[in-house]
Write a protein that holds these residues in place. Sequence first.
Motif, short mmCIF file in Angstrom:
data_model
loop_
_atom_site.label_atom_id
_atom_site.label_comp_id
_atom_site.label_asym_id
_atom_site.label_seq_id
_atom_site.Cartn_x
_atom_site.Cartn_y
_atom_site.Cartn_z
N GLY A 78 0.84 -1.21 0.00
CA GLY A 78 0.00 0.00 0.00
C GLY A 78 0.87 1.25 0.00
N SER A 79 0.62 2.13 0.95
CA SER A 79 1.37 3.40 1.04
C SER A 79 2.80 3.20 1.52
N GLN A 82 2.81 0.95 7.07
CA GLN A 82 3.03 -0.19 7.96
C GLN A 82 4.47 -0.70 7.83
N GLU A 97 3.54 -6.02 -3.21
CA GLU A 97 2.39 -5.23 -3.67
C GLU A 97 2.04 -5.66 -5.09
N ARG A 98 0.73 -5.94 -5.34
CA ARG A 98 0.33 -6.44 -6.65
C ARG A 98 0.11 -5.33 -7.68
N VAL A 194 -9.28 -3.98 2.60
CA VAL A 194 -9.51 -4.21 1.16
C VAL A 194 -9.08 -5.65 0.84
N1 SAH Z 1 -0.09 -1.92 4.52
C1 SAH Z 1 -0.66 -0.81 3.78
C2 SAH Z 1 -2.17 -0.90 3.63
C3 SAH Z 1 -2.57 -2.06 2.84
S1 SAH Z 1 -3.95 -1.85 1.76
C4 SAH Z 1 -0.26 0.52 4.36
O1 SAH Z 1 0.45 0.57 5.38
O2 SAH Z 1 -0.62 1.55 3.77
C5 SAH Z 1 -3.82 -3.44 0.98
C6 SAH Z 1 -2.82 -3.48 -0.15
O3 SAH Z 1 -2.70 -4.86 -0.53
C7 SAH Z 1 -3.29 -2.73 -1.40
O4 SAH Z 1 -2.31 -1.83 -1.82
C8 SAH Z 1 -3.48 -3.85 -2.43
O5 SAH Z 1 -3.17 -3.47 -3.76
C9 SAH Z 1 -2.52 -4.91 -1.93
N2 SAH Z 1 -2.78 -6.29 -2.37
C10 SAH Z 1 -3.99 -6.90 -2.56
N3 SAH Z 1 -3.80 -8.18 -2.95
C11 SAH Z 1 -2.45 -8.39 -2.98
C12 SAH Z 1 -1.62 -9.51 -3.31
N4 SAH Z 1 -2.12 -10.71 -3.68
N5 SAH Z 1 -0.29 -9.35 -3.23
C13 SAH Z 1 0.28 -8.17 -2.87
N6 SAH Z 1 -0.46 -7.06 -2.58
C14 SAH Z 1 -1.81 -7.18 -2.61
#
Ligand code: SAH
Length: 204
Positions: A78-79, A82, A97-98, A194
Amino acid sequence: MVERQIEARGICNPRVLAAMREIPRHVFIPPPYDQSAYDDNPLPIGNGQTISQPYIVALMTELLCPEPSDNVLEIGAGSGYQAAVLSRLVNKLTTMERIPAVATLARNNLTSLGIQNVEVIDGDGTQGYLQNAPYDGIMVTAATPEIPKALTDQLSEGGRLVAPVGGRDIQELVTLEKQGDLLIPEHHGGVRFVPLIGKHGWEN
Ligand code: SAH
């Protein structure tokens, strides 16, 4: 933010609280939402994705029981917020990240804070990342119908995994601890993330 939203709600690991104080959350949030960076909410970061609520970041970090020598994997950069918090608490973090544009955002945010012990990997985190395994901790920050076996296979003995498990709209925060052939589960209440989209997550 830390005193009112995090300590007041029971997070007490001093290393986790210090890391939450050190990392500026506004750096990870695009305008105009950066005005609300220290509010008690998730916020949009573009591409339909969100940065988690500060309390949930602190709770998941505490549940992982991070140690300074740990090698950790995060799924869902994500951003990068974390990841930045975890970078202060462990030796090495790999975050996956996908969505390529989101991975770039995470990389840029982490670089802007001079963080050097985090590797952002483009790809489907439901399959883990064998190259840097085994991991002392794995944190999944997207909602999964069940915990992918590829991830528990990449956990070291005594390693811990934390993930939101359940439906697309609402999930329960679950931890697993690997003890020999066993995975010991604990449940930590309802959350909303999400979806985790990939081979061993949701289809889309
Ligand atoms: N940890 C992030 C918040 C996560 S939001 C923070 O600190 O901002 C969830 C994220 O997971 C999104 O960016 C989404 O694109 C990603 N995601 C979803 N499915 C995924 C996968 N199979 N592999 C990697 N990333 C994934």
